[in-house]
Design an enzyme around this catalytic site. Structure first.
Site, PDB file in Angstrom:
ATOM      1  N   LYS A 115     -18.257  43.491 -26.648  1.00 51.45           N
ATOM      2  CA  LYS A 115     -18.800  43.897 -27.950  1.00 51.45           C
ATOM      3  C   LYS A 115     -18.656  45.393 -28.201  1.00 51.45           C
ATOM      4  O   LYS A 115     -19.595  46.059 -28.639  1.00 51.45           O
ATOM      5  CB  LYS A 115     -20.255  43.448 -28.082  1.00 51.45           C
ATOM      6  CG  LYS A 115     -20.429  41.924 -27.998  1.00 51.45           C
ATOM      7  CD  LYS A 115     -21.878  41.535 -28.182  1.00 51.45           C
ATOM      8  CE  LYS A 115     -22.056  40.014 -28.120  1.00 51.45           C
ATOM      9  NZ  LYS A 115     -21.845  39.472 -26.764  1.00 51.45           N
ATOM     10  N   ARG A 116     -17.471  45.916 -27.964  1.00 49.04           N
ATOM     11  CA  ARG A 116     -17.236  47.340 -28.194  1.00 49.04           C
ATOM     12  C   ARG A 116     -17.109  47.629 -29.685  1.00 49.04           C
ATOM     13  O   ARG A 116     -16.629  46.803 -30.460  1.00 49.04           O
ATOM     14  CB  ARG A 116     -15.979  47.791 -27.455  1.00 49.04           C
ATOM     15  CG  ARG A 116     -16.057  47.677 -25.938  1.00 49.04           C
ATOM     16  CD  ARG A 116     -17.162  48.567 -25.378  1.00 49.04           C
ATOM     17  NE  ARG A 116     -17.129  48.614 -23.926  1.00 49.04           N
ATOM     18  CZ  ARG A 116     -18.060  48.104 -23.131  1.00 49.04           C
ATOM     19  NH1 ARG A 116     -19.107  47.499 -23.661  1.00 49.04           N
ATOM     20  NH2 ARG A 116     -17.969  48.198 -21.818  1.00 49.04           N
TER      21      ARG A 116
END
Length: 280
Positions: free
Chosen positions: A97-98
């Site tokens: 989830k960057r």
């Protein structure tokens, strides 16, 4: 890579079924397996999952946070997991989830999706809540290198709707994300293929897809649907939530499968049971 991620994902789902098996080595599960919660236990847990899942499911999704807990030694284990699954021919989605802007997003993209990445997954989860276009370095690099992204769109946590359902200029935030993915999948859509820029939509979001008027078929987006199984998602809820787009949906299950460990044969058998339920 010779084929785009969307095309490879479509083939994997056709061969193995629409299941993504999660590798989530959080403390409670590791200890429930009778393992010590340290790097040795992490490695035993993760590699047992690789043994059970490789070649049996379309996709495996390691959750990066549970490896990062152990610092650089945990990341070495994560890199081994990704490498062994790649050698087995099983697709991977790294759940990290960057999301950031400018040069920082570009660096994240290079770390996970670039040609010199140490152990690149086939796809990466990303967060668009600095604006969909903030993901542009990752979108472009993924498509250049035959990899994919799964962009958070509708999450199942109670707080998510307050952001994702919010409307500006007549369009919800979630719709703006779907439209961004649609535009980036235009070339694949024109060829009648599944795009490489996918969406994360929880298996338990109920009628939100319909309520917000999201056309996932027209967007040609693969959909990662976490929450299937122990978290409440069912075959019936997938059909009700996604409708005509159900063929694009990759149901993700972690706890329901991992609870069958630590024996790899039991894990494999539980995986098959979950797959059979999805196949109907």
């Amino acid at each position: 890579m010779s084929k785009a991620f969307g095309a490879r994902l479509h083939e994997a789902m056709a061969t193995h079924g629409p299941l993504c098996a999660g590798i989530d080595p959080h403390r409670a599960l590791v200890e429930a397996w009778g393992l010590t919660y340290d790097v040795a236990g992490l490695e035993r847990f993760a590699l047992t999952c690789v043994e059970a899942f490789a070649g049996r499911v379309a996709v495996v999704k390691p959750q990066s946070a549970f490896f990062e807990v152990f610092g650089s030694r945990g990341l070495v284990v994560l890199e081994r997991v990704l490498a062994e699954l790649r050698e087995a021919g099983t697709l991977t989605i790294l759940d990290a989830k960057r999301g950031d802007i400018g040069s920082t997003m570009a660096a994240y993209a290079q770390a996970y999706l670039g040609p010199d990445a140490v152990a690149p997954p086939d796809a990466l989860t990303v967060s668009p809540y600095l604006g969909y276009e903030s993901l542009r370095p990752a979108i472009d690099l993924a498509q250049q290198n035959g990899r994919g992204l799964f962009v958070l769109a509708l999450t199942s946590n109670p707080e998510g709707a307050g952001v994702q359902h919010a409307v500006r200029d007549g369009e919800s935030v979630a719709a703006s994300i779907v439209h961004g993915a649609r535009d980036d999948n235009a070339a694949a859509r024109a060829r009648g293929e599944l795009g490489s820029i996918g969406l994360v939509i929880g298996a338990t979001v109920g009628t939100a897809v319909t309520d917000l008027g999201l056309d996932l078929v027209e967007a040609a987006t693969p959909v990662l649907a976490p929450g299937f199984g122990a978290q409440g998602g069912t075959v019936e809820s997938l059909a009700a939530t996604f409708g005509a787009a159900q063929g694009q949906v990759l149901a993700s299950s972690s706890r329901e499968i991992l609870g069958a460990g630590p024996d790899p044969s039991r894990l494999a058998a539980q995986t098959e049971r979950v797959l059979e339920s999805l196949r109907g």
